[in-house]
Design an enzyme around this catalytic site. Structure first.
Site, PDB file in Angstrom:
ATOM      1  N   ALA A 255       0.854  -1.201   0.000  1.00 39.71           N
ATOM      2  CA  ALA A 255       0.000   0.000   0.000  1.00 39.71           C
ATOM      3  C   ALA A 255       0.886   1.246   0.000  1.00 39.71           C
ATOM      4  CB  ALA A 255      -0.889  -0.006   1.240  1.00 39.71           C
ATOM      5  N   CYS A 263       4.327   4.895 -16.969  1.00 42.99           N
ATOM      6  CA  CYS A 263       3.629   3.775 -17.599  1.00 42.99           C
ATOM      7  C   CYS A 263       2.231   3.520 -17.053  1.00 42.99           C
ATOM      8  CB  CYS A 263       4.475   2.516 -17.480  1.00 42.99           C
ATOM      9  SG  CYS A 263       5.995   2.679 -18.378  1.00 42.99           S
TER      10      CYS A 263
HETATM   11  C1  UDX Z   1       5.694  -0.677 -14.724  1.00 38.89           C
HETATM   12  C2  UDX Z   1       5.564  -2.183 -14.889  1.00 38.89           C
HETATM   13  O1  UDX Z   1       5.913  -2.806 -13.655  1.00 38.89           O
HETATM   14  C3  UDX Z   1       6.518  -2.661 -15.975  1.00 38.89           C
HETATM   15  O2  UDX Z   1       6.357  -4.046 -16.176  1.00 38.89           O
HETATM   16  C4  UDX Z   1       6.171  -1.918 -17.264  1.00 38.89           C
HETATM   17  O3  UDX Z   1       7.036  -2.311 -18.305  1.00 38.89           O
HETATM   18  C5  UDX Z   1       6.303  -0.426 -17.042  1.00 38.89           C
HETATM   19  O4  UDX Z   1       5.452  -0.002 -15.972  1.00 38.89           O
HETATM   20  P1  UDX Z   1       7.326   1.045 -13.592  1.00 38.89           P
HETATM   21  O5  UDX Z   1       6.268   2.025 -14.000  1.00 38.89           O
HETATM   22  O6  UDX Z   1       8.751   1.338 -13.885  1.00 38.89           O
HETATM   23  O7  UDX Z   1       7.008  -0.395 -14.291  1.00 38.89           O
HETATM   24  O8  UDX Z   1       7.219   0.874 -12.024  1.00 38.89           O
HETATM   25  P2  UDX Z   1       6.537  -0.171 -11.022  1.00 38.89           P
HETATM   26  O9  UDX Z   1       7.610  -0.752 -10.204  1.00 38.89           O
HETATM   27  O10 UDX Z   1       5.641  -1.082 -11.765  1.00 38.89           O
HETATM   28  O11 UDX Z   1       5.647   0.805 -10.099  1.00 38.89           O
HETATM   29  C6  UDX Z   1       4.612   1.523 -10.711  1.00 38.89           C
HETATM   30  C7  UDX Z   1       3.945   2.359  -9.630  1.00 38.89           C
HETATM   31  O12 UDX Z   1       3.226   1.508  -8.725  1.00 38.89           O
HETATM   32  C8  UDX Z   1       4.937   3.171  -8.797  1.00 38.89           C
HETATM   33  O13 UDX Z   1       4.399   4.458  -8.553  1.00 38.89           O
HETATM   34  C9  UDX Z   1       5.025   2.376  -7.501  1.00 38.89           C
HETATM   35  O14 UDX Z   1       5.294   3.214  -6.387  1.00 38.89           O
HETATM   36  C10 UDX Z   1       3.619   1.793  -7.387  1.00 38.89           C
HETATM   37  N1  UDX Z   1       3.586   0.553  -6.621  1.00 38.89           N
HETATM   38  C11 UDX Z   1       4.166  -0.570  -7.122  1.00 38.89           C
HETATM   39  C12 UDX Z   1       2.947   0.550  -5.392  1.00 38.89           C
HETATM   40  O15 UDX Z   1       2.433   1.568  -4.934  1.00 38.89           O
HETATM   41  N2  UDX Z   1       2.891  -0.609  -4.694  1.00 38.89           N
HETATM   42  C13 UDX Z   1       3.459  -1.761  -5.151  1.00 38.89           C
HETATM   43  O16 UDX Z   1       3.377  -2.780  -4.469  1.00 38.89           O
HETATM   44  C14 UDX Z   1       4.122  -1.743  -6.406  1.00 38.89           C
END
Ligand code: UDX
Length: 432
Positions: A255, A263
């Site tokens: 969370a 993305c």
């Molecule tokens: C994402 C996808 O994971 C990846 O496969 C795709 O190619 C591009 O988009 P990215 O945007 O680099 O990658 O970051 P990611 O690690 O996926 O996190 C995305 C967002 O979700 C971030 O803001 C992160 O803080 C948030 N997040 C992620 C959460 O809040 N909780 C989580 O458990 C995981």
């Protein structure tokens, strides 16, 4: 095989360097001469752990080149990747394909007969077919193969994700495209990485469905966190326990203040827009988008409330990038949270290990600080928005001296409430 990568941003540069690492001759093309001149010197133009040493090694071994000259970089290429941006179009959130179309037109004029054109950028279903027609119309005399090869790279772990993916997804239309991609990804194939070979449309849909699902998973746990707060639950224990069910899985159940980045926000909007356009509305994802937007504002209001209780007008913000190990602030929750706080008249003192330069382009009236402790000086509230390792073991006693009976609003649950027992700080987190 000679590879040319059109676009040297987060996806194109990492992919190009990794293909060079596989032993192929790669030329990364970009229209921005500053980027190309820095890359030629072995200077990575994005912050990605491990990228510069891999770049320097492959430049030295004369497998990796950089150029602004698209035409000369394309004419001898066997495989041409389109890895240019596909940003959200203003208004309807559809993917803006004009960079892809522009690159395709330039490639069409320069490419040789028999080349393979690979779209690596995230494009809405049907784009590969449309680009194929667009190229063929300009070069009716040549044969070429169209391939869709979406990437699943996470910023901050992109090299790891390229070298050890759960699977490689390849959409092909003919045998030549299939064989070429098998050769390209052979180093991974030898490591038993599943190579999913499917249609162009499926590959395009797989990419969007994957990202939309991940964004939905994060949004789900964020909503459960709200319920935990109202019922004395602990979101970390709830998330850990549901994640033990292999059908759910433990990843992406942390969370936080909402998802951001270049993305998830863009891909969820495009996916929702595609659903509407094809009369198969993705209502779940439409709801995910609005919940996520709302959550970021609510997080700002939570900090404002803490500032009022503390009777302070200065808030220290730790972390402005959208996640750790990147310099990327695009659609970071911190941008919304800071704007909401500034509108409430609060003064912001901010720190981020890598994001300051990018953040300065989109944020005003911020007091940028050289360390978390510097940011805490004079602040009555300190909030952690991005879970950088640099914030995982702060000296809480020192913070308490800097912010006597100050409030800590931990939006990433980095700390545990019990760590503040005999510390003169009031600890607030989420879902606990
Ligand atoms: C994402 C996808 O994971 C990846 O496969 C795709 O190619 C591009 O988009 P990215 O945007 O680099 O990658 O970051 P990611 O690690 O996926 O996190 C995305 C967002 O979700 C971030 O803001 C992160 O803080 C948030 N997040 C992620 C959460 O809040 N909780 C989580 O458990 C995981």
């Amino acid at each position: 095989m000679k590879i040319t990568m059109i676009g040297s941003g987060y996806v194109g540069l990492v992919s190009g360097v990794c293909f060079a690492e596989f032993g192929f001759d790669v030329t990364c093309v970009d229209s921005n001469p500053d980027i190309i001149s820095r890359l030629k010197k072995g200077e990575a133009t994005i912050f990605e752990p491990g990228l510069d040493e891999m770049m320097i090694r492959n430049i030295k071994e004369e497998r990796l080149f950089f150029s602004t000259d698209l035409e000369n970089s394309v004419k001898e290429a066997d495989v041409i990747f389109l890895a240019v941006g596909t940003p959200s179009r203003r208004g309807d959130g559809e993917a803006d394909l004009h960079f892809i179309e522009q690159a395709a037109d330039q490639v069409a004029h320069a490419m040789k007969d028999g080349a393979v054109i690979v779209i690596k950028s995230t494009v809405v279903v049907g784009t590969n077919s449309r680009i194929r027609e667009r190229i063929q119309k300009q070069r009716p005399e040549i044969r070429f193969s169209m391939v869709s090869n979406p990437e699943f790279l996470r910023e901050g772990s992109a090299i790891e994700d390229f070298m050890r993916p759960d699977r490689v997804v390849v959409g092909v239309e003919d045998e030549r495209g299939r064989e070429t991609m098998r050769k390209l990804y052979r180093p991974l194939y030898l490591r038993e990485t599943p190579l999913v070979i499917t249609s162009l449309e499926n590959a395009e849909l797989i990419k969007y469905a994957a990202n939309a699902f991940l964004a939905m998973k994060v949004t789900f746990i964020n909503q459960v966190a709200d319920l935990c707060e109202k019922t004395g639950g602990n979101i970390q224990e709830v998330a850990q326990a549901i994640g033990m069910d292999k059908r759910i899985g433990s990843k992406f159940l942390h969370a936080g203040p909402g998802f951001g980045g270049s993305c998830f926000p863009k891909d969820t909007r495009a996916f929702a827009a595609t659903g509407l356009r094809y009369k198969a509305p993705q209502q779940l994802i439409e709801t995910v988008i609005s919940i996520n937007e709302e959550r970021k504002v609510k997080m700002g209001e939570r900090i404002i409330k803490a500032a009022k209780e503390k009777n302070t007008d200065t808030v220290a913000v730790l972390g402005v990038t959208f996640k750790p190990n990147t310099d990327d602030v695009r659609e970071s929750p911190a941008l919304t949270i800071i704007k909401v706080m500034q509108e409430a008249g609060l003064t912001i003192r901010a720190h981020d290990p890598e994001g300051e330069e990018q953040a300065k382009k989109v944020l005003d009236n911020i007091v940028w600080c050289s360390s978390p402790y510097e940011a805490a000086k004079g602040a009555g509230v300190l909030t952690i928005i991005t879970e950088w390792n640099a914030y995982r073991a702060l000296n809480l006693k020192k913070l308490a001296e800097l912010m006597p009976s100050g409030k800590i609003v931990d939006l990433r649950n980095i700390y545990k409430p019990e760590e503040f027992q005999d510390i003169d700080l009031d600890y607030i987190s989420i879902g606990r």
